[in-house]
Design a protein around this motif. Structure first.
Motif, short mmCIF file in Angstrom:
data_model
loop_
_atom_site.label_atom_id
_atom_site.label_comp_id
_atom_site.label_asym_id
_atom_site.label_seq_id
_atom_site.Cartn_x
_atom_site.Cartn_y
_atom_site.Cartn_z
N GLN A 53 0.82 -1.21 0.00
CA GLN A 53 0.00 0.00 0.00
C GLN A 53 0.85 1.26 0.00
N GLU A 54 1.90 1.24 0.80
CA GLU A 54 2.73 2.43 0.86
C GLU A 54 3.43 2.70 -0.46
N LEU A 55 3.91 1.60 -1.08
CA LEU A 55 4.62 1.79 -2.33
C LEU A 55 3.71 2.25 -3.47
N ARG A 56 2.46 1.85 -3.39
CA ARG A 56 1.52 2.29 -4.42
C ARG A 56 1.49 3.80 -4.47
N HIS A 57 1.33 4.41 -3.33
CA HIS A 57 1.32 5.87 -3.25
C HIS A 57 2.57 6.45 -3.82
N TRP A 58 3.66 5.87 -3.38
CA TRP A 58 4.95 6.37 -3.75
C TRP A 58 5.14 6.34 -5.27
N LEU A 59 4.72 5.22 -5.88
CA LEU A 59 4.88 5.10 -7.33
C LEU A 59 4.04 6.14 -8.06
N ARG A 60 2.83 6.35 -7.55
CA ARG A 60 1.97 7.39 -8.15
C ARG A 60 2.65 8.74 -8.05
N GLU A 61 3.20 9.01 -6.89
CA GLU A 61 3.88 10.30 -6.71
C GLU A 61 4.99 10.48 -7.72
N ILE A 62 5.76 9.41 -7.89
CA ILE A 62 6.85 9.50 -8.85
C ILE A 62 6.31 9.78 -10.23
N HIS A 63 5.23 9.13 -10.56
CA HIS A 63 4.65 9.37 -11.88
C HIS A 63 4.18 10.81 -12.01
N GLU A 64 3.59 11.31 -10.95
CA GLU A 64 3.15 12.72 -10.98
C GLU A 64 4.34 13.61 -11.29
N LYS A 65 5.49 13.28 -10.68
CA LYS A 65 6.66 14.13 -10.86
C LYS A 65 7.27 14.00 -12.23
N LEU A 66 7.45 12.75 -12.68
CA LEU A 66 8.25 12.54 -13.89
C LEU A 66 7.42 12.48 -15.17
N LYS A 67 6.17 12.09 -15.05
CA LYS A 67 5.27 12.04 -16.20
C LYS A 67 5.74 11.11 -17.32
N ILE A 68 6.51 10.09 -16.96
CA ILE A 68 6.90 9.13 -17.99
C ILE A 68 5.72 8.22 -18.28
N THR A 69 5.54 7.90 -19.54
CA THR A 69 4.52 6.91 -19.90
C THR A 69 4.81 5.63 -19.12
N THR A 70 3.85 5.18 -18.34
CA THR A 70 4.10 4.05 -17.45
C THR A 70 3.04 2.98 -17.66
N ILE A 71 3.49 1.74 -17.81
CA ILE A 71 2.54 0.63 -17.92
C ILE A 71 2.90 -0.38 -16.85
N PHE A 72 1.93 -0.74 -16.03
CA PHE A 72 2.24 -1.77 -15.05
C PHE A 72 1.22 -2.89 -15.09
N VAL A 73 1.73 -4.08 -14.78
CA VAL A 73 0.93 -5.30 -14.84
C VAL A 73 0.46 -5.64 -13.44
N THR A 74 -0.78 -6.04 -13.31
CA THR A 74 -1.25 -6.50 -12.01
C THR A 74 -2.40 -7.48 -12.20
N HIS A 75 -2.60 -8.32 -11.21
CA HIS A 75 -3.82 -9.13 -11.27
C HIS A 75 -4.73 -8.78 -10.11
N ASP A 76 -4.40 -7.65 -9.46
CA ASP A 76 -5.16 -7.22 -8.29
C ASP A 76 -6.02 -6.04 -8.72
N GLN A 77 -7.34 -6.26 -8.76
CA GLN A 77 -8.19 -5.21 -9.31
C GLN A 77 -8.14 -3.95 -8.45
N GLU A 78 -7.94 -4.12 -7.14
CA GLU A 78 -7.91 -2.95 -6.30
C GLU A 78 -6.71 -2.08 -6.62
N GLU A 79 -5.59 -2.78 -6.86
CA GLU A 79 -4.38 -2.07 -7.21
C GLU A 79 -4.57 -1.28 -8.50
N ALA A 80 -5.18 -1.93 -9.48
CA ALA A 80 -5.40 -1.26 -10.76
C ALA A 80 -6.33 -0.07 -10.59
N LEU A 81 -7.43 -0.29 -9.87
CA LEU A 81 -8.40 0.78 -9.69
C LEU A 81 -7.79 1.94 -8.93
#
Ligand SMILES: Nc1ncnc2c1ncn2[C@@H]1O[C@H](COP(=O)(O)OP(=O)(O)OP(=O)(O)O)[C@@H](O)[C@H]1O
Ligand SMILES: Nc1ncnc2c1ncn2[C@@H]1O[C@H](COP(=O)(O)OP(=O)(O)OP(=O)(O)O)[C@@H](O)[C@H]1O
Ligand SMILES: [Mg+2]
Ligand SMILES: [Mg+2]
Ligand SMILES: O=S(=O)([O-])[O-]
Lengths: 338, 321, 280, 279, 338
Positions: free
Chosen positions: A173-201
């Protein structure tokens, strides 16, 4: 960097791992590839990175055909599920790797590399671990180092294969936030794979739902959740009660103390408190079928404390029906999913 | 009590172990059969002779370490002396049988390739620069020691007993040796099979055998003007025969070597017999040659061994690869 | 689309180069193997049959050859089970438990790998020979060890000592102890746990270890040569018999007998492939 | 020593029994006999010992044995790794056979190997004649010894490295390639460091085996004192001159040196893996 | 079978893996051991099973001292995290194992064993897989087989170490239900280990929160969630915003369109729809601190659609303060948890 995937297919022997997929990912987007195990998520991601060959179709980066480009020319950052950190290199050397292997005329000087790596280490808040080896850091730290390593070469696209799959619930959970933050900062096109619908949502701007090598639906989290194109997406994206081939989500079940309209009596089997919601397991008295209801604080307060063994009246108001969509394959039998 | 146990064994098969050295395989194969027949005829007792072959020194060591040979038939008296020293047989063993306990003799000859392309006739030819000589290592091979001593003896004779000259001669000779096998058989294989070298120094019987086994058309034997009288000794291992109760048959076995039948078999296998009659009969096979003995030239095996072959001895001093 | 039908995953680094490199590497590796392993093997069989099949079989039927074969089988039949039992038991102790000095113990077990076979033989002569430490005692009690079958067995046991253990330790370590613990919880006693869980789990590794151990046991030359006494028909094993034939200038007979061992090697390797195939 | 850190006896049984058996059997078969070798070697004075082992021939044979063994193990480390590589990474027809053939030196008696190699590499042999034509002598030279040692040592390297390569996760190579590394960089910086401990293990096993090898070498070496005489042969030679003490002394030195070398290599290897693998 | 753990401690070398733990688990209870990685959950479970020795203390089963009882006399069923199925046995033989190794006089006949195993296979709905080997079944199926194997010997206590740790999110959810159902039917005292607070909250009757080898709190899911004894439990059991050493859960943050009371302005950074709830990331404008709010459908409808970049007013009404409890160690630094 925008990515276009055009009519791409890939077979492993007879098996169609990726089946005529078309997909467009806008530049700067944060996209989740969501689907059950074996649906082809990893394969698709690897094809974008150039780690897997295409049988047919094209992959374009900003309208340039990249189908036959070598991996190292694609400028993609790839974070592997189990990080694939180089065990024999320190954290510093792991992050510096991509810079050190550049052709001589492009390679930064030692000092520049050092500076850059320390910038990244600061960015991931792990400066003090520079000299450690991967075996000496925790899972969450590994994850962040893997990301820093991928970012060091300033990729145009960031690809992550189940980036949190191997982590504890809390750390995840903590890393999810962190990764979003990084994306907010860097704006690199990002694709991530998951099988957890909550994570995706929770994380994605765009969700690509995959099943059996095909893209089933693409859209914002709200779109795919609220307007699933078929039964599969509906079932995959959240908890669900099945009622004679029709579906209802637990939070859409309404519970009352007294009969009302088309309601039916049910016995409470179990009550759980999950944070602000209350999850209640019930058995329909008329049909002896188990189902689940989910109440938020307000609703629960309305109906008042419910205990195991009590009887209440339940109503299925918004039953969803996908029968008209016969072309969509139904979800596999329960036991083969497990 | 040996006689007692012997009588107990009556009717049963007796076993005898003959520990010998490499080049006697063919000899004893034939001789053992002959002896077994003889013994059964004489006593009605079946005897089975087990054979062990190997480098002479190694065989002697095995006996010292507990290989229970009833008789040893080795390449040199020195090797049997070592067994005596270990207390397994009488000190004066060499006096127990005629001719220094050596029922047959041999000598060192040259084997060359057909047509003798390097024209090797005598010892002097071996130290020519372009001649390559095959001999095994005197440190490990009994046969090789005979080769060495033969060359040394020749040089002494040539130079009126001048040790320095002899030393020089042997040193030159070993300069011409490209491969030093550990045993006589290995050297023969190197010369014959690997086609290395121009001349092989070998026991006379080995040379004949190589000729027979590996092609008369390929090799020739050259008899040098002077050579050494090689006396391979035989004896009973006292401790073993006592233990096995085989003294009688073991003695008979060795005596049989001196019999006409035994001497014939030795001659047939290219060992020079002691018996005058048999010598005459095989005159063609064994050309006359001037022979000197170890005792004459080197004062016996112990001396020769100490001076030449012991660690730090003359061989070690002169050997320069 | 560049299509190379290659079952291994290609990092799309540089296709033609990749294929070229693969071919080159395989070529070099195969050439090396051919030069150092295949050609010698072929040489053995060529020499063995150089005087015709009749002589080939005659040399195998020779009484001395047969007794050498029997002796070799006997020695292997004793040495291999001894080392197998040891291998299983000590691999169990080493792999399934944590204790101090484990690495040291493994190093001790490795000693026979590092000891020259000749020294191995020498050691037993020094111990059991007439001049050796136990020689007088053995002689007094008329016990023969060196220059008799027990010596051959001892030397063989020594030389092949680590083969089974070393094969098993990594296999067992990798498997961990979860299954054993599960078995214990389900009520299995020590024997049941060992024979129903531990042993079946290592069976292929064990078989491989036994195969290697057996091959080495049958092929050992240096150590047995020192303790054999070379008595024809009594204490000569196959490798020693080969040497004797070779020394008798019976080259094709020597190679014929050697070819049995080569054959054994090939059968062994075949078995091993089956083992590996089964494991997958 | 050999005491369990953690008491587990309720769960996995028979630690004491199995460890006891291990120690007893190990002592009987290996440790006690080896100890007697040292006792024998210790029977002489230091001066005698020193003069035995500093003898010109002994020193020469030590030098020969160690240098040819080292070279052979080194060549095996390279080609063994290459063979392990093609077996682990590539598919090609006949791969199964190649895989099986690698073990042949384990299975073929060394004496047979020695004779076969001598037959091949002698100046008139199938292979030796080509070298002869080039003026290179193989059999009866250190080169021949090396060939025999390469033969017997090859499987050690292949069998040490192959499983590691097989288990080597493709992901590391892929990660490196996404970071821009070319194939040479991937091999040198990623794969080699990972398999290096395994190569080292294979090297040290091949090296140890080569140091002690006798059967295959005596046939091909030519056994020239000071030139092609290996240590095990020297020990045999000493024995044949009834020089037990000398033989034991040389054997003891040989053992100690190989132990030290092995130990150092193992320690190095252990250090490397310890550095990366500790959790 | 009720279990009492009395003053139990266990060191690994210097490290106190279990530190003076007291715990009582009533018969028939479904208990979750919840805690971060390394908190001693597995060690405690293994001690109950007899797989690990105690350094001090006692373990009682129904008031009988079991501390020194051998594993196989304890009648516990244990499900390992990675199942530990016997690879070389078919599914049938795996389940039958416990019956087959019984002493002869207690061992059921072959027919009885067969019947019993098939009953269990039916129970876990995997009859058709009896002849398969573990390598030939999916992860979820393995999990169920492991459970059947543990149940075959009719244990008094069922112990599960992270039973769903290795499974997909979707499969995990399905199995949770299934395991609860099984507990409803069999009523065996069950203890399971998890580091996922949602799993613990959803499944357990009783939650035992562990940290650093100690039991921090024991109670029903509602108790531990609503009345955490310290900061650690509070933080571990759900999402949390930290405000100057005090805490508030995202769903307790109230958002308004207009200032009201002690509210402050915030900018919307991101909006996610997770099923029936909306999760919103915001930055406080006055202090530049990121925080999260969670609205249920009703509340979200009240405030109306919120988009990224909008400004709203937030209010922290129920800030929780643990400062009075100085004896409780604070949660480790963020980065060392990861
Ligand atoms: N190298 C391969 N050879 C053969 N089949 C493969 C290979 N890689 C993947 N597959 C198959 O292709 C299908 C898709 O695999 P993929 O790894 O893309 O799935 P996924 O969606 O990532 O699943 P998971 O969530 O389990 O990682 C699977 O059925 C898989 O077994
Ligand atoms: N056999 C052991 N030897 C040494 N330390 C151990 C051993 N087993 C566990 N530990 C240590 O004891 C502590 C508790 O371990 P335990 O496995 O019980 O934690 P856990 O709560 O199950 O964690 P996880 O969620 O990661 O499984 C950890 O710090 C661990 O490193
Ligand atoms: Mg995947
Ligand atoms: Mg755990
Ligand atoms: O067999 S020899 O000792 O003469 O080599």
């Amino acid at each position: 960097m925008g990515i276009t995937i055009e009519k791409v297919s890939k077979n492993f022997g007879e098996y169609k791992a990726i089946n005529n997929v078309y997909l467009e990912i806008p530049s700067g987007d944060f996209t989740a590839l969501l689907g059950p195990s074996g649906s082809g998520k990893t394969t698709l991601l690897r094809m974008i990175a150039g780690l897997e060959n295409l049988d047919s179709g094209r992959i374009l980066f900003n309208d340039t055909d990249y189908t036959n480009k070598a991996v190292k020319e694609r400028r993609v950052g790839f974070v592997f599920q189990h990080y694939a950190l180089f065990k024999h290199m320190s954290v510093f050397d792991n992050i510096a790797f991509g810079l050190k292997v550049k052709p001589r005329h492009l390679r930064p000087s030692k000092e520049e590399i050092k500076e850059k790596v320390y910038d990244l280490l600061k960015f991931i808040q792990l400066e003090h671990l520079a000299e450690r080896y991967p075996s000496q850091v925790s899972g969450g730290q590994k994850q962040r180092i893997a990301l820093a390593r991928a970012l060091a070469v300033e990729p145009d696209v960031l690809l992550l294969d189940e980036p949190f799959g191997a982590l504890d619930a809390k750390v995840r959970q903590e890393l999810r936030h962190w990764l979003r933050e990084i994306h907010e900062k860097l704006k690199i096109t990002t694709i991530f794979v998951t099988h957890d619908q909550e994570e995706a949502l929770e994380m994605a701007d765009t969700i690509v739902v995959m099943n059996e090598g095909k893209v089933v639906q693409t859209g914002t989290p709200e779109e795919v959740y609220r307007r699933p194109v078929n039964e599969f997406v509906y079932r995959f994206l959240g908890r669900v009660n099945e009622v004679n081939g029709r579906y209802i989500r637990p939070h859409e079940v309404s519970l009352k103390r007294a009969p009302l309209g088309e309601s039916f009596p049910a016995k409470v089997v179990h009550v759980h408190f999950i944070g602000s919601t209350v999850r209640i397991q019930l058995t329909r008295l008329d049909e002896d079928i188990l189902f689940e209801a989910e109440l938020n604080e307000e609703k629960y307060r309305e109906i008042g404390p419910i205990a195991k063994g009590e009887f209440v009246y339940a109503q299925f108001t918004k039953l969803v029906d996908f029968d008209f969509q016969q072309k969509v394959k139904p979800l596999p039998q329960k036991e083969s999913v497990l | 009590d040996p006689t007692n146990s012997q009588s107990e064994n009556q009717g049963k098969e007796i076993e005898l172990l003959n520990v010998s050295y490499d080049p006697t395989r063919e000899l004893y194969e034939e001789f053992n059969q002959s002896f077994a027949e003889y013994w059964e005829k004489e006593t009605g007792q079946k005897v089975k002779i087990n054979q062990s072959h190997g480098g002479s020194g190694k065989q002697s060591r095995s006996v010292i370490d507990g290989l229970e040979a009833d008789v040893v038939t080795l390449a040199l008296a020195y090797d049997i002396d070592a067994i005596a020293e270990a207390g397994k047989l009488a000190d004066k063993w060499q006096e127990r049988l005629e001719h220094n306990s050596s029922p047959y003799t041999s000598t060192i000859v040259f084997l060359v390739r057909t047509g003798n392309p390097k024209n090797i006739i005598d010892w002097d030819d071996l130290i020519k620069e372009d001649v390559s000589v095959i001999t095994p290592n005197p440190k490990t091979s009994g046969g090789a020691r005979w080769n060495y001593l033969a060359a040394w003896g020749y040089a002494l004779k040539q130079n009126n007993g001048n040790e320095e000259k002899a030393r020089e001669f042997v040193q030159k000779l070993f300069k011409n040796v490209p491969v030093l096998d550990s045993g006589a058989r290995g050297a023969t294989t190197t010369f014959v099979e690997r086609e290395i070298g121009d001349v092989l120094l070998a026991w006379e019987n080995e040379a004949f055998l190589a000729l027979n086994e590996l092609g008369e058309d390929k090799f020739e034997i050259v008899i040098p003007s002077v050579s050494i009288l090689a006396e391979p000794p035989v004896t009973i291992v006292d401790s073993s025969v006592e233990k096995h109760g085989t003294e009688e048959v073991a003695k008979a076995y060795l005596d049989y070597l001196y019999s006409d039948a035994g001497q014939e078999i030795a001659a047939k296998n290219y060992y020079r017999p002691r018996s005058e009659e048999v010598v005459e009969k095989y005159e063609d096979q064994f050309p006359k040659i001037e022979l000197f003995t170890i005792d004459e030239q080197f004062g016996g095996w112990q001396n020769a061994q100490q001076t030449h072959f012991a660690d730090g001895g003359i061989f070690d001093q002169i050997y320069q690869p | 689309m560049n299509k190379i039908k290659s079952p291994y995953k290609i990092n799309r680094l540089n296709f033609n180069f990749e294929a070229f490199r693969k071919g080159g590497l395989i070529g070099v590796a195969l050439a090396f193997l051919a030069l150092f392993i295949v050609v010698p093997l072929i040489a053995v069989f060529t020499e063995a049959f150089s005087k015709g099949a009749e002589l080939y079989f005659a040399s195998l039927m020779d009484p001395d050859a047969r007794s050498a074969i029997k002796l070799t089988l006997l020695v292997a039949a004793i040495a291999v089970p001894l080392n197998t039992i040891f291998g299983v038991i000590s691999a169990y102790a080493i792999a399934k438990f944590q204790f101090k000095g484990k690495n040291f113990l493994i190093t001790l077990i490795d000693i026979p790998f590092a000891v020259s076979p000749v020294i191995a033989g020498l050691v037993f002569v020094l111990l059991f020979g007439s001049q050796g430490f136990l020689g007088p005692f053995l002689e007094a009690n008329n016990i023969k060890i060196v220059f008799a079958v027990p010596g051959l067995i001892l030397a063989t046991v020594f030389v092949t000592f680590p083969f089974v253990v070393r094969e098993l330790i990594p296999v067992m370590q990798e498997q961990g102890t979860d299954e054993e613990q599960a078995g214990r919880i389900l009520g299995a006693n020590g024997w049941q746990m060992f024979f129903r869980i531990t042993l079946p789990n290592i069976k292929w590794g064990l078989l491989y270890g036994i195969i290697l151990c057996n091959a080495r046991a049958m092929g050992e030359f240096g150590a047995v040569s020192v303790v054999s006494g070379h008595i024809r028909g009594l204490t000569n094993t196959i490798p020693l018999h080969v040497e004797i034939l070779y020394n008798e200038y019976q080259f094709s007979a020597a190679f014929a007998v050697a070819s049995i061992l080569a054959m054994l090697a090939i059968v062994t390797l075949f078995l091993k492939s089956v083992v590996e195939w089964k494991t997958k | 020593m050999f005491k369990k850190k953690k008491r587990h006896h309720q769960v996995l049984p028979a630690f004491g029994l199995s460890m006891g058996y291990t120690l007893v059997y190990l002592s009987l078969i290996v440790l006690i006999p080896i100890a007697f070798l040292f006792i024998k070697a210790a029977a002489i004075s230091w001066d005698d010992f020193w003069s035995i082992i500093t003898d010109r021939r002994v020193l020469a044979s030590f030098q020969l044995t160690f240098s040819t063994s080292f070279m052979a193990a080194f060549i095996n480390a390279i080609f063994g790794t290459l063979i392990a590589w093609i077996l682990a990474k590539y598919q090609f027809t006949g791969k199964k056979i190649v895989d099986a053939i690698v073990d042949l030196p384990f299975a073929l008696p060394t004496a047979v190997a020695g004779i076969a190699l001598t037959t091949l590499y002698a100046p008139n042999g199938w292979i030796g004649r080509f070298f002869e034509a080039l003026g290179i002598k193989v059999a009866f030279t250190p080169l021949g010894i090396m060939i025999a040692l390469i033969f017997i040592g090859l499987p050690f390297v292949v069998r040490s490295v192959q499983p590691v390569l097989q288990e080597l996760d493709q992901q590391y190579e892929e990660a490196a390639s996404t970071l821009g590394a070319n194939s040479l960089q991937i091999f040198m910086k990623i794969i080699l460091p990972t398999i290096f401990p395994a190569i080292l293990t294979g090297f040290s096993l091949a090296f140890a085996r080569a140091l002690g090898e006798y059967g295959s070498v005596v046939f091909i070496s030519g056994n020239m004192p000071l030139k092609t005489e290996i240590v095990p042969l020297l020990i045999v030679t000493k024995l044949e001159q009834f020089d037990y003490v000398g033989a034991a002394a040389v054997a003891a030195v040989m053992l100690v040196i190989s132990f030290i070398l092995l130990f150092l290599i193992n320690f190095w290897q252990w250090r490397i893996s310890k550095k990366y693998e500790t959790v």
